[in-house]
Design a protein around this motif. Sequence first.
Motif, PDB file in Angstrom:
ATOM      1  N   HIS A 164      21.203 -48.449  56.523  1.00  0.00           N
ATOM      2  CA  HIS A 164      20.950 -47.897  55.191  1.00  0.00           C
ATOM      3  C   HIS A 164      21.962 -46.842  54.787  1.00  0.00           C
ATOM      4  O   HIS A 164      21.993 -46.423  53.640  1.00  0.00           O
ATOM      5  CB  HIS A 164      19.551 -47.267  55.160  1.00  0.00           C
ATOM      6  CG  HIS A 164      19.438 -46.117  56.126  1.00  0.00           C
ATOM      7  ND1 HIS A 164      19.547 -46.301  57.485  1.00  0.00           N
ATOM      8  CD2 HIS A 164      19.256 -44.789  55.928  1.00  0.00           C
ATOM      9  CE1 HIS A 164      19.423 -45.126  58.097  1.00  0.00           C
ATOM     10  NE2 HIS A 164      19.249 -44.199  57.176  1.00  0.00           N
ATOM     11  N   ARG A 165      22.772 -46.380  55.748  1.00  0.00           N
ATOM     12  CA  ARG A 165      23.618 -45.237  55.439  1.00  0.00           C
ATOM     13  C   ARG A 165      24.767 -45.176  56.436  1.00  0.00           C
ATOM     14  O   ARG A 165      24.560 -45.320  57.633  1.00  0.00           O
ATOM     15  CB  ARG A 165      22.792 -43.958  55.572  1.00  0.00           C
ATOM     16  CG  ARG A 165      23.462 -42.752  54.979  1.00  0.00           C
ATOM     17  CD  ARG A 165      22.535 -41.579  54.943  1.00  0.00           C
ATOM     18  NE  ARG A 165      22.077 -41.198  56.278  1.00  0.00           N
ATOM     19  CZ  ARG A 165      21.220 -40.222  56.490  1.00  0.00           C
ATOM     20  NH1 ARG A 165      20.691 -39.556  55.485  1.00  0.00           N
ATOM     21  NH2 ARG A 165      20.861 -39.909  57.709  1.00  0.00           N
ATOM     22  N   GLY A 166      25.956 -44.983  55.941  1.00  0.00           N
ATOM     23  CA  GLY A 166      27.071 -44.899  56.871  1.00  0.00           C
ATOM     24  C   GLY A 166      28.112 -43.926  56.393  1.00  0.00           C
ATOM     25  O   GLY A 166      28.181 -43.589  55.220  1.00  0.00           O
ATOM     26  N   ALA A 167      28.909 -43.459  57.320  1.00  0.00           N
ATOM     27  CA  ALA A 167      30.097 -42.696  56.958  1.00  0.00           C
ATOM     28  C   ALA A 167      31.265 -43.583  57.336  1.00  0.00           C
ATOM     29  O   ALA A 167      31.206 -44.289  58.330  1.00  0.00           O
ATOM     30  CB  ALA A 167      30.140 -41.398  57.744  1.00  0.00           C
ATOM     31  N   ILE A 168      32.299 -43.585  56.512  1.00  0.00           N
ATOM     32  CA  ILE A 168      33.480 -44.368  56.850  1.00  0.00           C
ATOM     33  C   ILE A 168      34.204 -43.603  57.935  1.00  0.00           C
ATOM     34  O   ILE A 168      34.695 -42.497  57.694  1.00  0.00           O
ATOM     35  CB  ILE A 168      34.416 -44.548  55.631  1.00  0.00           C
ATOM     36  CG1 ILE A 168      33.618 -44.946  54.399  1.00  0.00           C
ATOM     37  CG2 ILE A 168      35.552 -45.510  55.917  1.00  0.00           C
ATOM     38  CD1 ILE A 168      33.060 -46.341  54.404  1.00  0.00           C
ATOM     39  N   GLU A 169      34.231 -44.140  59.113  1.00  0.00           N
ATOM     40  CA  GLU A 169      34.677 -43.327  60.231  1.00  0.00           C
ATOM     41  C   GLU A 169      35.283 -44.186  61.329  1.00  0.00           C
ATOM     42  O   GLU A 169      35.084 -45.390  61.375  1.00  0.00           O
ATOM     43  CB  GLU A 169      33.475 -42.565  60.798  1.00  0.00           C
ATOM     44  CG  GLU A 169      32.388 -43.514  61.279  1.00  0.00           C
ATOM     45  CD  GLU A 169      31.050 -42.842  61.511  1.00  0.00           C
ATOM     46  OE1 GLU A 169      30.878 -41.697  61.090  1.00  0.00           O
ATOM     47  OE2 GLU A 169      30.193 -43.471  62.117  1.00  0.00           O
ATOM     48  N   SER A 170      36.021 -43.528  62.179  1.00  0.00           N
ATOM     49  CA  SER A 170      36.546 -44.194  63.370  1.00  0.00           C
ATOM     50  C   SER A 170      36.987 -43.118  64.345  1.00  0.00           C
ATOM     51  O   SER A 170      37.241 -41.971  63.962  1.00  0.00           O
ATOM     52  CB  SER A 170      37.727 -45.091  63.022  1.00  0.00           C
ATOM     53  OG  SER A 170      38.838 -44.286  62.697  1.00  0.00           O
ATOM     54  N   GLU A 171      37.097 -43.474  65.579  1.00  0.00           N
ATOM     55  CA  GLU A 171      37.549 -42.522  66.594  1.00  0.00           C
ATOM     56  C   GLU A 171      38.976 -42.082  66.279  1.00  0.00           C
ATOM     57  O   GLU A 171      39.339 -40.931  66.479  1.00  0.00           O
ATOM     58  CB  GLU A 171      37.457 -43.184  67.969  1.00  0.00           C
ATOM     59  CG  GLU A 171      37.527 -42.236  69.141  1.00  0.00           C
ATOM     60  CD  GLU A 171      36.377 -41.229  69.190  1.00  0.00           C
ATOM     61  OE1 GLU A 171      35.240 -41.615  68.869  1.00  0.00           O
ATOM     62  OE2 GLU A 171      36.619 -40.064  69.529  1.00  0.00           O
ATOM     63  N   MET A 180      28.476 -49.354  61.225  1.00  0.00           N
ATOM     64  CA  MET A 180      28.261 -48.942  59.833  1.00  0.00           C
ATOM     65  C   MET A 180      27.594 -50.089  59.075  1.00  0.00           C
ATOM     66  O   MET A 180      27.641 -51.231  59.524  1.00  0.00           O
ATOM     67  CB  MET A 180      29.616 -48.631  59.194  1.00  0.00           C
ATOM     68  CG  MET A 180      30.314 -47.445  59.803  1.00  0.00           C
ATOM     69  SD  MET A 180      31.905 -47.184  58.985  1.00  0.00           S
ATOM     70  CE  MET A 180      33.032 -47.713  60.238  1.00  0.00           C
ATOM     71  N   PRO A 181      27.002 -49.794  57.901  1.00  0.00           N
ATOM     72  CA  PRO A 181      26.286 -50.855  57.178  1.00  0.00           C
ATOM     73  C   PRO A 181      27.105 -52.133  56.984  1.00  0.00           C
ATOM     74  O   PRO A 181      26.621 -53.231  57.284  1.00  0.00           O
ATOM     75  CB  PRO A 181      25.960 -50.202  55.831  1.00  0.00           C
ATOM     76  CG  PRO A 181      25.906 -48.748  56.121  1.00  0.00           C
ATOM     77  CD  PRO A 181      26.888 -48.494  57.230  1.00  0.00           C
ATOM     78  N   HIS A 182      28.344 -52.000  56.505  1.00  0.00           N
ATOM     79  CA  HIS A 182      29.111 -53.230  56.235  1.00  0.00           C
ATOM     80  C   HIS A 182      29.427 -54.010  57.507  1.00  0.00           C
ATOM     81  O   HIS A 182      29.472 -55.235  57.492  1.00  0.00           O
ATOM     82  CB  HIS A 182      30.385 -52.923  55.432  1.00  0.00           C
ATOM     83  CG  HIS A 182      31.319 -51.945  56.077  1.00  0.00           C
ATOM     84  ND1 HIS A 182      30.994 -50.614  56.257  1.00  0.00           N
ATOM     85  CD2 HIS A 182      32.557 -52.104  56.597  1.00  0.00           C
ATOM     86  CE1 HIS A 182      32.019 -50.000  56.845  1.00  0.00           C
ATOM     87  NE2 HIS A 182      32.967 -50.881  57.065  1.00  0.00           N
ATOM     88  N   HIS A 183      29.607 -53.290  58.621  1.00  0.00           N
ATOM     89  CA  HIS A 183      29.857 -53.991  59.888  1.00  0.00           C
ATOM     90  C   HIS A 183      28.618 -54.748  60.355  1.00  0.00           C
ATOM     91  O   HIS A 183      28.718 -55.853  60.867  1.00  0.00           O
ATOM     92  CB  HIS A 183      30.313 -53.002  60.961  1.00  0.00           C
ATOM     93  CG  HIS A 183      31.743 -52.579  60.798  1.00  0.00           C
ATOM     94  ND1 HIS A 183      32.249 -51.424  61.338  1.00  0.00           N
ATOM     95  CD2 HIS A 183      32.778 -53.172  60.139  1.00  0.00           C
ATOM     96  CE1 HIS A 183      33.533 -51.324  61.035  1.00  0.00           C
ATOM     97  NE2 HIS A 183      33.877 -52.361  60.295  1.00  0.00           N
ATOM     98  N   LEU A 184      27.461 -54.122  60.176  1.00  0.00           N
ATOM     99  CA  LEU A 184      26.212 -54.803  60.544  1.00  0.00           C
ATOM    100  C   LEU A 184      26.020 -56.058  59.701  1.00  0.00           C
ATOM    101  O   LEU A 184      25.666 -57.128  60.208  1.00  0.00           O
ATOM    102  CB  LEU A 184      25.005 -53.870  60.340  1.00  0.00           C
ATOM    103  CG  LEU A 184      24.707 -52.841  61.428  1.00  0.00           C
ATOM    104  CD1 LEU A 184      23.587 -51.908  60.993  1.00  0.00           C
ATOM    105  CD2 LEU A 184      24.309 -53.539  62.744  1.00  0.00           C
ATOM    106  N   ILE A 185      26.270 -55.895  58.394  1.00  0.00           N
ATOM    107  CA  ILE A 185      26.066 -57.023  57.471  1.00  0.00           C
ATOM    108  C   ILE A 185      27.027 -58.168  57.820  1.00  0.00           C
ATOM    109  O   ILE A 185      26.618 -59.328  57.928  1.00  0.00           O
ATOM    110  CB  ILE A 185      26.262 -56.547  56.008  1.00  0.00           C
ATOM    111  CG1 ILE A 185      25.116 -55.597  55.636  1.00  0.00           C
ATOM    112  CG2 ILE A 185      26.334 -57.731  55.039  1.00  0.00           C
ATOM    113  CD1 ILE A 185      25.423 -54.683  54.457  1.00  0.00           C
TER     114      ILE A 185
END
Length: 473
Positions: free
Chosen positions: A233-240, A423-428
């Motif tokens: 339901h909620r994500g931050a655009i992020e990466s290591e 993140m949401p888009h990765h799950l989808i």
Amino acid sequence: MKNSGLRFTFLGGVNEVGGNQILLEDFTYNVKIFLDFGINIKNFNEHFERYEEPSSVKELIKLGLLPNAEHLSIENLYTNYEASKSQEYIDLETNVDGVLITHPHKDHFYGLSFINRNIPIYTGVFTKKIISAYSKCSKVSICNNYGGLEWNLFRTGDVLNIKGLKIIPVHVDHSIPAAYGFIIKTSGGIVVYTGDFRMHGPLSAMTQDFLKEITNKDLGKIDILICEGTHIHRGAIESENNVEKNIEQLFLENPYDFFLVKYGRLDWDRFRTFSLIAKKHGWKFIITEKDAYFYYLMNKDKIYESMKNPNIIDDDHILILSHGNAKYGWQEQIRQALHKKKKGSRFIKYNEIKELERQFLFYITSVPRDIIKKINPNLKGAFISSSIDPYTEEYIDNNRTLTRYFRQQGIPSYKVHASGHAMPHHLINFINSVNPVYLIPVHTEHPLFFKTFFKNSEIEVLVPDKNDEIDLN
Ligand SMILES: [Zn+2]
């Protein structure tokens, strides 16, 4: 009594983040297995103060932290704790054929102490190492008792066979090493259980390997996908990578002499990121003896290339906080490992922190909060709080309390973030690629979100409540 088909009983980890306990029964193979046997850490911490322990299995069942097996078709799920105290396990026969553990976060394995010793435990080679290291570094208690367990260890590439039921474990990327997902070839079709995973970590190729295996044409249509949904339901655009870049940026404009950093103890990627930056800029990176021991174990086994660096023995910018004589075996081990290589000078005492300038200090609750009083008062510092998924870790001071405390000391707080969960888009994208007949979200407080999102899709979303059974023929 059913004699064919499948049944899933969701005993924990639905409508909540963590505490996954999923009973899978395949009546054709006559197999009953658990997918993870964790304890919901948030609920656990609500009932027990730090260092407080439950008194019995019964208490944990009463609090809903462990399943009540009486209502299930399984017998003798738990060990006889009184007998197990003497390390003699005389557990009764059981009809449970195995407990499969995806990864070494407590919300996925913490119930193992209570399991009947006749039930085999299936997990990764390194997953077990981490569980054992946790155990060795924690005091003996009812929740920390893995004696007598029968471990069956696997690696990616192995196929498990439980009375004809085949299970393919495949590595995935997560905020802790040694995480797996499972592809289960049941009599009722292919079941995929993701455990926890992400696509934005440095080892995202491993999650891609899992997806490749799932979408392998020979496997056919996936019938059921039990998918983690922490951040649907909620994500931050992020990466290591961004974590590293952002801290580099901070260094370009850096007015501080030291940083206190906080991250999950076993978040190897975050450790590597902070340590690399410290090294590059000629700063010291200070960790506790316990952390050094964990990282030493990881270096020793280095299941992935990326676990060679930092190296606890070779990297002289890493200092290890210690005091007094070694009380435990693991302390002895890490001390000897460094002394053998003539690196004993890298151990520093709390009162020696004062002599250091320009340092990163790894800070979690195993370091006393007043640690900053040990730092030279003329130095200026900042606190960097890095994502800790609060449902996976041992008791951790909450960030608000810490930030307030540091504010009073004239220490500003920062946040850098990269979660262990997709993140949401990765799950989808993942779910669309798997394209299962049924999707069952777990490890999320927002399972209905999946229902809404996939409402016009061919994928049917099932949202069980805790203790619900789902039968499939
Ligand atoms: Zn996890």
